[in-house]
Design a protein around this motif. Structure first.
Motif, PDB file in Angstrom:
ATOM      1  N   UNK A   1       0.822  -0.845  -0.104  1.00 46.93           N
ATOM      2  CA  UNK A   1      -0.436   0.154  -0.325  1.00 46.93           C
ATOM      3  C   UNK A   1       1.079   1.292  -0.459  1.00 46.93           C
ATOM      4  N   UNK A   2       2.428   0.593  -0.603  1.00 49.32           N
ATOM      5  CA  UNK A   2       2.700   2.042  -0.565  1.00 49.32           C
ATOM      6  C   UNK A   2       2.224   3.784  -1.010  1.00 49.32           C
ATOM      7  N   UNK A   3       1.102   3.263  -2.365  1.00 52.85           N
ATOM      8  CA  UNK A   3       1.136   4.836  -3.214  1.00 52.85           C
ATOM      9  C   UNK A   3       0.394   5.257  -2.308  1.00 52.85           C
ATOM     10  N   UNK A   4       0.060   4.963  -0.989  1.00 53.23           N
ATOM     11  CA  UNK A   4      -0.736   5.255  -0.335  1.00 53.23           C
ATOM     12  C   UNK A   4      -1.067   6.625   0.117  1.00 53.23           C
ATOM     13  N   UNK A   5      -2.326   7.289   0.695  1.00 58.32           N
ATOM     14  CA  UNK A   5      -1.656   8.805   1.554  1.00 58.32           C
ATOM     15  C   UNK A   5      -1.705   8.531   2.658  1.00 58.32           C
ATOM     16  N   UNK A   6      -0.459   9.101   3.850  1.00 56.92           N
ATOM     17  CA  UNK A   6      -1.049   8.853   5.302  1.00 56.92           C
ATOM     18  C   UNK A   6      -2.376   8.819   5.999  1.00 56.92           C
ATOM     19  N   UNK A   7      -2.489   9.631   5.267  1.00 56.65           N
ATOM     20  CA  UNK A   7      -4.060   9.798   6.111  1.00 56.65           C
ATOM     21  C   UNK A   7      -5.927   9.244   5.407  1.00 56.65           C
TER      22      UNK A   7
END
Length: 284
Positions: free
Chosen positions: A116-122
């Motif tokens: 899930x590396x492309x997921x935004x932190x929030x």
């Protein structure tokens, strides 16, 4: 043998006292010897032999008692040593199990971050990675199988949720993870709709709930119990040591977080194989 010749009463008393000291079990062998008796030398020789035999028997009895005491003491010491050794081995086993689990947990956390590396932190809380383990348990109706959470990255990491399994009947395998275990292959599923955010008891909301549950092939009651109402699921069986160890499952509140890249499915399969190899070394 009784020879009643003593020169004095005191000599007789002293002699009897000595005999009772040396002859075992209080053997009374009273020998009376006169200084003028022609058989005095023979009598003294017999006396000396009796006293020697008595002393030898007593010594042997004492030695046997000492040997028995020492053996008992040694047996007790061996039991204590064995108990301490067993406790030390159990402590070492627990240490190995803890270290093994930490190693597996670190691998899963690293995989989760990469997948899930492309997921935004929030938005990272939208996704979860869970390693389920197949365990056997018994009740009044016999032996059964179920999936329990071994490690989860994401919300409700300490959940005690379990899913029943059955080797022979698919309908008794509840949930996507159990279905993956039963078919022994990757299964991906997406709910037809989101779970309603608000429950006003209206027929429309009830229909939406039922659609969500049926599209995931679970009952409404099972869907109600889910702490996270994910939209998308995918997973792979995990084999270790020649047996079906469990299931690696990904779920997300957003459909495109799981199925948006073609190489992610290959990543999941490759990691499930790698994880099984590691589990085989750490948890045979």
């Amino acid at each position: 043998m009784r020879l009643r010749l003593f020169d004095s009463v005191d000599e007789k008393r002293d002699f009897l006292s000595g005999c009772q000291t040396w002859l075992p079990l209080g053997t009374a062998a009273t020998v009376a010897i006169s200084a003028n008796s022609s058989g005095a030398a023979k009598a003294w020789a017999v006396l000396a032999t009796l006293c020697l035999v008595g002393a030898t028997s007593l010594s042997r009895h004492k030695c046997e008692h000492i040997d028995k005491s020492l053996k008992t003491k040694k047996d007790d010491e061996d039991k204590v040593k064995d108990s301490k050794l067993q406790a030390a081995m159990e402590d070492a086993k627990r240490d190995v199990e803890r270290a093994s689990k930490k190693a597996v947990e670190a691998l899963i956390e690293e995989f989760h971050g990469r997948y899930f590396r492309h997921e935004q932190p929030l938005s990272r809380h939208h996704n979860r990675t869970t390693l389920f383990r197949c365990v056997e348990y018994c009740d009044d109706h016999g032996s059964h199988l179920m999936l329990t959470i071994y490690k989860r990255v994401g919300k409700y990491e300490d959940s005690d949720t379990t899913w029943p399994l059955d080797k022979n009947e698919l309908t008794k395998c509840r949930g996507v993870a159990a279905e993956i275990w039963y078919h022994n292959t990757e299964v991906s599923r997406t709910a037809e709709c989101d779970w309603p955010e608000m429950d006003d008891g209206s027929p429309e909301v009830q229909a939406q709930k039922e659609l969500y549950a049926s599209s995931l092939k679970i009952t409404l009651a099972e869907a109600e119990r889910l702490k996270v109402k994910s939209r998308a699921f995918t997973g792979q069986p995990v084999w270790s040591g020649g047996k079906k160890w469990g299931v690696l499952l990904l779920d997300s509140l957003k459909e495109d977080r799981i199925f948006n890249r073609t190489n992610q499915g290959k990543d999941l399969e490759a990691f499930a194989i790698q994880l099984g190899a590691v589990l085989g070394r750490l948890d045979p």
